[in-house]
Design a protein around this motif. Structure first.
Motif, PDB file in Angstrom:
ATOM      1  N   ALA A   7       0.960  44.031  51.047  1.00 60.94           N
ATOM      2  CA  ALA A   7       1.984  43.036  50.704  1.00 60.94           C
ATOM      3  C   ALA A   7       2.189  43.014  49.199  1.00 60.94           C
ATOM      4  N   ARG A   8       3.409  42.864  48.767  1.00 61.15           N
ATOM      5  CA  ARG A   8       3.722  42.787  47.331  1.00 61.15           C
ATOM      6  C   ARG A   8       4.647  41.607  47.098  1.00 61.15           C
ATOM      7  N   PHE A   9       4.089  40.536  46.561  1.00 60.70           N
ATOM      8  CA  PHE A   9       4.867  39.358  46.202  1.00 60.70           C
ATOM      9  C   PHE A   9       4.535  39.040  44.761  1.00 60.70           C
ATOM     10  N   LYS A  10       5.440  39.291  43.878  1.00 62.55           N
ATOM     11  CA  LYS A  10       5.163  39.123  42.453  1.00 62.55           C
ATOM     12  C   LYS A  10       4.822  37.671  42.124  1.00 62.55           C
ATOM     13  N   ARG A  46      -6.432  42.451  32.653  1.00 66.98           N
ATOM     14  CA  ARG A  46      -5.312  42.283  33.594  1.00 66.98           C
ATOM     15  C   ARG A  46      -5.401  40.873  34.163  1.00 66.98           C
ATOM     16  N   PRO A  47      -4.927  39.888  33.433  1.00 65.24           N
ATOM     17  CA  PRO A  47      -5.164  38.482  33.786  1.00 65.24           C
ATOM     18  C   PRO A  47      -4.759  38.093  35.217  1.00 65.24           C
ATOM     19  N   PHE A  48      -5.568  37.202  35.751  1.00 64.32           N
ATOM     20  CA  PHE A  48      -5.298  36.534  37.025  1.00 64.32           C
ATOM     21  C   PHE A  48      -6.174  35.296  37.044  1.00 64.32           C
ATOM     22  N   ASP A  70       3.944  39.797  38.530  1.00 60.80           N
ATOM     23  CA  ASP A  70       2.866  40.771  38.722  1.00 60.80           C
ATOM     24  C   ASP A  70       2.392  40.706  40.172  1.00 60.80           C
ATOM     25  N   SER A  71       2.291  41.862  40.806  1.00 56.54           N
ATOM     26  CA  SER A  71       1.793  41.898  42.178  1.00 56.54           C
ATOM     27  C   SER A  71       0.703  42.947  42.362  1.00 56.54           C
ATOM     28  N   ARG A  76      -6.517  45.968  40.168  1.00 58.36           N
ATOM     29  CA  ARG A  76      -7.585  45.068  39.741  1.00 58.36           C
ATOM     30  C   ARG A  76      -8.839  45.275  40.582  1.00 58.36           C
ATOM     31  N   TRP A  77      -8.676  45.315  41.910  1.00 60.97           N
ATOM     32  CA  TRP A  77      -9.831  45.521  42.780  1.00 60.97           C
ATOM     33  C   TRP A  77     -10.456  46.884  42.543  1.00 60.97           C
TER      34      TRP A  77
END
Length: 176
Positions: A7-10, A46-48, A70-71, A76-77
């Motif tokens: 899934a890609r939801f920015k 890579r902020p989150f 950002d999606s 990151r993982w």
């Protein structure tokens, strides 16, 4: 092998489960400092936002809020997993496939992600994360598991210190 589409939801919020290849294992708890360092390095570059997290001996549950526009949670993982794995004992057994792909063999290749739909979905997943150590039998009270954002929630007044009850009391009431 079928192509797996993520899934890609920015700028969305996601729940994740990331698991070691070998279960059961205590590697994540035994190397909690290494995991925290890898996580922190990736979070800085890579902020989150970590909404909730719980590290168990062989898997991690967490909820991340990604920045607007950002999606890319996959990168990151990948960075967290490789950063954690780098420097561990190379004697860990690896399959031919993992050797060919230059993988350590510590992590399962895939992980579970779920796009959080609304506030109720978020609340359910936060509760799931915090209760997970009790569910797996590591502790009888949520507050007794040290590797969880539960303590941050209590500190902020979002949850009571006795949230989730005490499984010893519940089991005792049923004569078990």
């Amino acid at each position: 092998m079928p192509q797996y589409i993520r899934a890609r939801f920015k700028g969305s919020v996601f729940f994740f489960t990331v698991v070691l290849a070998e279960r059961p294992s205590n590697l994540l708890i035994d190397e909690i400092g290494r995991l925290r360092q890898s996580y922190r390095i990736v979070q800085e570059s890579r902020p989150f936002e970590t909404v909730a997290v719980c590290v168990l001996p062989d898997h991690v549950h967490c909820i991340w809020a990604l920045p607007e526009g950002d999606s890319d949670f996959s990168i990151r993982w990948g960075l967290i997993k490789s950063g954690f794995s780098r420097g561990l004992d190379p004697a860990l057994a690896r399959s031919e496939s993992k050797v060919a792909k230059r993988e350590k063999g510590i992590w399962q290749r895939r992980y579970w992600e779920h796009a959080i739909r609304d506030d109720a979905d978020l609340a359910r997943h936060v509760d799931y994360i915090h209760f997970n150590p009790v569910k797996h039998g590591y502790v009888t009270r949520v507050a007794d598991w040290p590797h969880s954002s539960f303590h941050r929630y209590v500190g902020r007044g979002l949850l009571a210190a006795d949230w989730g009850g005490d499984m010893k009391d519940i089991q005792g009431s049923f004569g078990e």
